[in-house]
Design a protein around this motif. Sequence first.
Motif, PDB file in Angstrom:
ATOM      1  N   GLN A 147      11.744   9.478   0.788  1.00 48.98           N
ATOM      2  CA  GLN A 147      11.244  10.840   0.646  1.00 48.98           C
ATOM      3  C   GLN A 147      10.986  11.132  -0.825  1.00 48.98           C
ATOM      4  OE1 GLN A 147       9.977  12.546   2.726  1.00 48.98           O
ATOM      5  NE2 GLN A 147      11.141  14.267   3.444  1.00 48.98           N
ATOM      6  N   GLY A 148       9.750  11.469  -1.147  1.00 49.93           N
ATOM      7  CA  GLY A 148       9.399  11.846  -2.511  1.00 49.93           C
ATOM      8  C   GLY A 148       8.819  10.712  -3.291  1.00 49.93           C
ATOM      9  N   SER A 149       9.210   9.465  -3.025  1.00 49.92           N
ATOM     10  CA  SER A 149       8.643   8.326  -3.718  1.00 49.92           C
ATOM     11  C   SER A 149       8.843   7.110  -2.851  1.00 49.92           C
ATOM     12  CB  SER A 149       9.295   8.125  -5.087  1.00 49.92           C
ATOM     13  OG  SER A 149      10.628   7.710  -4.930  1.00 49.92           O
ATOM     14  N   ASN A 150       8.096   6.040  -3.136  1.00 47.74           N
ATOM     15  CA  ASN A 150       8.170   4.825  -2.347  1.00 47.74           C
ATOM     16  C   ASN A 150       9.272   3.902  -2.807  1.00 47.74           C
ATOM     17  OD1 ASN A 150       6.070   5.505  -0.657  1.00 47.74           O
ATOM     18  ND2 ASN A 150       4.548   4.808  -2.138  1.00 47.74           N
ATOM     19  N   SER A 151       9.937   4.230  -3.872  1.00 44.88           N
ATOM     20  CA  SER A 151      10.957   3.338  -4.402  1.00 44.88           C
ATOM     21  C   SER A 151      12.358   3.762  -4.025  1.00 44.88           C
ATOM     22  CB  SER A 151      10.835   3.272  -5.924  1.00 44.88           C
ATOM     23  OG  SER A 151      10.990   4.571  -6.477  1.00 44.88           O
ATOM     24  N   GLY A 152      12.481   4.651  -3.102  1.00 50.34           N
ATOM     25  CA  GLY A 152      13.816   4.998  -2.622  1.00 50.34           C
ATOM     26  C   GLY A 152      14.343   6.291  -3.149  1.00 50.34           C
ATOM     27  N   GLU A 178      -3.377   1.587   8.290  1.00 54.21           N
ATOM     28  CA  GLU A 178      -4.295   0.629   8.906  1.00 54.21           C
ATOM     29  C   GLU A 178      -3.613  -0.727   9.112  1.00 54.21           C
ATOM     30  OE1 GLU A 178      -8.722  -1.323   8.116  1.00 54.21           O
ATOM     31  OE2 GLU A 178      -7.876   0.169   6.743  1.00 54.21           O
ATOM     32  N   CYS A 179      -2.862  -1.167   8.109  1.00 54.23           N
ATOM     33  CA  CYS A 179      -2.153  -2.449   8.238  1.00 54.23           C
ATOM     34  C   CYS A 179      -1.114  -2.400   9.350  1.00 54.23           C
ATOM     35  CB  CYS A 179      -1.477  -2.804   6.913  1.00 54.23           C
ATOM     36  SG  CYS A 179      -2.614  -3.203   5.571  1.00 54.23           S
ATOM     37  N   TYR A 213       0.830  -1.211   0.000  1.00 58.54           N
ATOM     38  CA  TYR A 213       0.000   0.000   0.000  1.00 58.54           C
ATOM     39  C   TYR A 213       0.864   1.260   0.000  1.00 58.54           C
ATOM     40  CZ  TYR A 213      -4.370  -2.533   0.853  1.00 58.54           C
ATOM     41  OH  TYR A 213      -5.470  -3.336   0.730  1.00 58.54           O
ATOM     42  N   LYS A 214       1.975   1.230   0.689  1.00 59.02           N
ATOM     43  CA  LYS A 214       2.838   2.405   0.735  1.00 59.02           C
ATOM     44  C   LYS A 214       3.462   2.667  -0.634  1.00 59.02           C
ATOM     45  CE  LYS A 214       6.884   2.418   2.761  1.00 59.02           C
ATOM     46  NZ  LYS A 214       7.967   2.401   3.756  1.00 59.02           N
ATOM     47  N   LYS A 215       3.844   1.622  -1.332  1.00 53.81           N
ATOM     48  CA  LYS A 215       4.403   1.811  -2.669  1.00 53.81           C
ATOM     49  C   LYS A 215       3.354   2.310  -3.656  1.00 53.81           C
ATOM     50  CE  LYS A 215       8.320  -1.373  -2.535  1.00 53.81           C
ATOM     51  NZ  LYS A 215       9.010  -2.477  -3.226  1.00 53.81           N
ATOM     52  N   GLN A 216       2.101   1.998  -3.405  1.00 47.95           N
ATOM     53  CA  GLN A 216       1.022   2.474  -4.256  1.00 47.95           C
ATOM     54  C   GLN A 216       0.481   3.828  -3.795  1.00 47.95           C
ATOM     55  OE1 GLN A 216      -1.793  -0.777  -4.117  1.00 47.95           O
ATOM     56  NE2 GLN A 216      -0.894  -1.762  -5.916  1.00 47.95           N
ATOM     57  N   ASN A 217       1.178   4.460  -2.860  1.00 45.69           N
ATOM     58  CA  ASN A 217       0.775   5.770  -2.319  1.00 45.69           C
ATOM     59  C   ASN A 217      -0.592   5.735  -1.644  1.00 45.69           C
ATOM     60  OD1 ASN A 217       3.161   6.902  -3.290  1.00 45.69           O
ATOM     61  ND2 ASN A 217       2.233   7.457  -5.255  1.00 45.69           N
ATOM     62  N   MET A 218      -0.991   4.568  -1.162  1.00 43.94           N
ATOM     63  CA  MET A 218      -2.245   4.425  -0.416  1.00 43.94           C
ATOM     64  C   MET A 218      -1.884   4.436   1.072  1.00 43.94           C
ATOM     65  SD  MET A 218      -3.851   1.431  -2.869  1.00 43.94           S
ATOM     66  CE  MET A 218      -5.393   1.317  -1.977  1.00 43.94           C
ATOM     67  N   TYR A 219      -1.616   5.644   1.551  1.00 40.61           N
ATOM     68  CA  TYR A 219      -1.045   5.778   2.893  1.00 40.61           C
ATOM     69  C   TYR A 219      -2.049   5.435   3.996  1.00 40.61           C
ATOM     70  CZ  TYR A 219       2.644   8.147   0.325  1.00 40.61           C
ATOM     71  OH  TYR A 219       3.645   8.439  -0.559  1.00 40.61           O
ATOM     72  N   ILE A 264       5.499   6.846   7.262  1.00 41.27           N
ATOM     73  CA  ILE A 264       4.278   7.179   6.520  1.00 41.27           C
ATOM     74  C   ILE A 264       3.762   8.550   6.942  1.00 41.27           C
ATOM     75  CG2 ILE A 264       1.863   6.539   6.194  1.00 41.27           C
ATOM     76  CD1 ILE A 264       2.738   3.628   6.285  1.00 41.27           C
ATOM     77  N   TYR A 265       3.803   8.824   8.226  1.00 41.01           N
ATOM     78  CA  TYR A 265       3.398  10.161   8.672  1.00 41.01           C
ATOM     79  C   TYR A 265       4.328  11.231   8.100  1.00 41.01           C
ATOM     80  CZ  TYR A 265      -0.178   8.682  12.001  1.00 41.01           C
ATOM     81  OH  TYR A 265      -1.328   8.185  12.574  1.00 41.01           O
ATOM     82  N   HIS A 266       5.598  10.877   7.954  1.00 47.90           N
ATOM     83  CA  HIS A 266       6.531  11.819   7.346  1.00 47.90           C
ATOM     84  C   HIS A 266       6.196  12.048   5.870  1.00 47.90           C
ATOM     85  CE1 HIS A 266      11.020  13.099   6.816  1.00 47.90           C
ATOM     86  NE2 HIS A 266      10.189  14.109   6.740  1.00 47.90           N
ATOM     87  N   LEU A 267       5.759  10.983   5.192  1.00 43.21           N
ATOM     88  CA  LEU A 267       5.420  11.108   3.775  1.00 43.21           C
ATOM     89  C   LEU A 267       4.169  11.937   3.554  1.00 43.21           C
ATOM     90  CD1 LEU A 267       6.164   7.463   2.556  1.00 43.21           C
ATOM     91  CD2 LEU A 267       7.521   9.517   2.122  1.00 43.21           C
ATOM     92  N   ILE A 268       3.245  11.922   4.494  1.00 44.41           N
ATOM     93  CA  ILE A 268       2.029  12.716   4.348  1.00 44.41           C
ATOM     94  C   ILE A 268       2.192  14.085   5.013  1.00 44.41           C
ATOM     95  CG2 ILE A 268       0.560  10.692   4.185  1.00 44.41           C
ATOM     96  CD1 ILE A 268      -0.209  10.999   7.061  1.00 44.41           C
ATOM     97  N   ASN A 269       3.451  14.436   5.314  1.00 47.13           N
ATOM     98  CA  ASN A 269       3.800  15.773   5.841  1.00 47.13           C
ATOM     99  C   ASN A 269       3.210  16.048   7.216  1.00 47.13           C
ATOM    100  OD1 ASN A 269       5.263  16.433   3.497  1.00 47.13           O
ATOM    101  ND2 ASN A 269       3.375  17.076   2.452  1.00 47.13           N
ATOM    102  N   ASP A 270       2.959  15.010   7.976  1.00 44.32           N
ATOM    103  CA  ASP A 270       2.537  15.182   9.368  1.00 44.32           C
ATOM    104  C   ASP A 270       3.784  15.038  10.238  1.00 44.32           C
ATOM    105  OD1 ASP A 270       1.329  15.308  11.808  1.00 44.32           O
ATOM    106  OD2 ASP A 270      -0.244  13.859  11.353  1.00 44.32           O
TER     107      ASP A 270
END
Length: 824
Positions: free
Chosen positions: A758-763, A528-529, A517-523, A550-556
């Motif tokens: 940071q910026g993408s799920n692929s590194g 939840e998982c 889900y994180k790689k698909q940007n479904m944060y 994940i919280y860092h990726l959604i800018n929280d």
Amino acid sequence: MAAVGIIEDDIYTGYDDYPSIYSTKDLDQDELFQEAVKTSYAKRSIQTAKIPGSAMRLGTSSGFNRAGTTVSLRPNTGGLRPMTAVRGAGYTSNRQMFDPLNMSSNVRGPAPPLESNKENTPEEKIKISERKIMELIENSIEAACSNNMHVALERAREASSRERALIRLQEQAGLSDTHNVDLTFAVLFNLTTQYTNNEMYTEAIATYQAITRNRMFSNSGRLKVNMGNIYVKMGQLPQAIKMYRMAFDQAPIAHKDLRIKIMHNIGMLFVQMGRLEEAANSFEWVMREQAEFTAGLHAVLCHFALSHRDKMKRSFLELLEVQLNIDQEEKYSTSADDIDSNILHEVLKNDDLSKFEKGLKLEGEKTILCAAKLIAPVIEDTVSAGFAWCVDAIKSSAYGNVAADLEINKAMVYLHNKETQLAIDTLKNFQNSETKANSAASTMLSFIYYLQGDYEQAEKCAETARNADSYNAAAYVNLAACAMKKNELDIAKEFLLCALDTDASHIQALYNLGLVYKKQNMYEEALECFWKLRNIVRYDPQTLYQIGQIYHLINDTEQAAEWYNQLLGIIPSDPGVLQKLGEMYDSLGDKQQAYQFYSDSYRFFPANYEVIDWLGSYFISMQVAEKAMLYFEKAVELAPDEPRWRLLVAACLRRTGQFHKALSEYQDIHKRFPDNIECLKFLVRLCSDMGLKETQLYATELKKAEKAKELKERQGSGRPGTTGSRKSNSDNSSRAGSGMSVLSDHRSSPIPGKKDNQGSNSGGVIRSTRTFKGDNSAELNFNGQTSITYTDPIGPLPTRPMTAAGKRDDDFGEEELGPDLLPE
């Protein structure tokens, strides 16, 4: 015969015609009469006389003699009862109740109820005291059950005090023979129990000794087991063994279970004391009396620690002889014809008795498997021979289904010993079977192939495992891992959801699904998982890291910092997490807090170039070049072939005013890296400022290096380039007095197995450039041919204001230094 006299009409005639002895005038002196008055009519209320009538006459006529006419019928004797004038003889209408004690003289009304016997006899006092003592014992036990140990102890002490007072009362009353021995035992036993609950072991031992030494208490020898338990808590193991042995000797032979438990306790204490031989003898005695899994496993462990191969084999065979007496399959076998019976059997399979039997069977198989895994590598000369012996022994016993699991564990031992091929050969022996063992073996093979990078073979084995057992969640997880490697995220998600349908609490499936889900940007789904995973495994560092990221990726940022801090509470020395927190606080503008986390990260992992670069840049921005130089020197030690760190050290020397040392450093860099344009520029500038003759020499070399660089770029790109191009590391122009810039490129995160997403799920990472301004320095872009650069997702720091000392260097601008501009 006397003549009959005339009858007078006076009704009171004859009332006082008594002999002198009965005269009313002398009643005050009559002692007998006065005594009678005191005893029967004393303090009686005075009755008002009624008007006499005929009835009174009839009642009194016989009490006098008619003068001259008749003779008295009353015999003239001295024993006559004296008469009184208070009340006439006969019946009256004013009837009074019988009250000989004159209790109703003051209060008139109904008779009071009968009062209980107020005689406080010793027997009644003893009974009352016994009841109060039993109430105190019950209150003490209730308080102990409520986990209120202090109150329980107070009630027990009060009961003991009252019991001693009761004994003294019985002795004073001479009723010692009626003493209740059971009550005394209950008081003392409850008291010592409460002492033990309150960890007052010395008082508990003293009370137990008082009980065991009293011969009035029968079967008090059993309490020595309790005394042994207390000595164990006190750490006095020899004394505990002594108590256990005394209890064992005093226990009747008929109490077989009690004797077995006591001997097992003795064996466990011998193990703690390191006396393994005696411990093994104790466990073997238990196995002879009544074979059980726990004692058998302990015997195997003792012989394993003593390296007795033969005794290990013998104890293992005794362990295999333990009978469960459970016919699970036959008892619940179903018939295709009888539907009602099948329904009943299905219900019985899930009742409490069936669950208990399954638990016993599972425990037995687990114990046997544990013992086999322990002794197999050591009972023979080779591991294979040892496992073969254990497998043969198990197959010939009632636990033959454990042999397949032991074979898989044999492959695990091979993997542990890094004998991968032997493990693969062992697991391939299950490929032809259709059992769950085949599924487990195929799952292991899939895991091995995945680690080896053979993803195609890993996927085949995982497919085989799924076909052999459609409820094998691990097989679905392996299939999902192979799909993730091929970047087929939707297929991987489907496999993981199937695994969770089979086992909703499967840890690996939940974790991998969160990653998908994180790689698909479904944060939200990923969170939840990981939240579900955290509820299962509360303090897993990987889970906490993923939630924070994940919280860092959604800018929280606030939530991310909180979760990273929780992670540091579990692993306080993780340099990667410390660096993350430093970056976050740096982005928030809290430089002091960021410095603290970067400093801690450097302390735990001083070889991280990103952290070194940030710390050096921080001190340069604070105009403390001396401290910055310490970090850059550390980087020079770690990467001696990297010119960038040497150039930074030389720049720090220039900032501190050590120009001669800076010149020597630049010259040393030029010797090792003669084609480095940045070094040549600084050499030209320093030699020019210091009036050295080498200025022209370095200027000539600088032009040659720039031309060579330009020619190389033309040949590589096929189009003309310029010497001032910012695309090359050597063509960044120098500007005297403007400062020092550090351009950084991407480097992987120092945390093993964790990438900066940071910026993408692929590194992917965000690259940035830090520029620091200072005095007496040239603007350098240290991005050499093999430069190690600084990754900063925050952006450039605010520049320090320009000073007057640096304005004089602006005259050079972007121009190259020629011979005409150099001093003579």
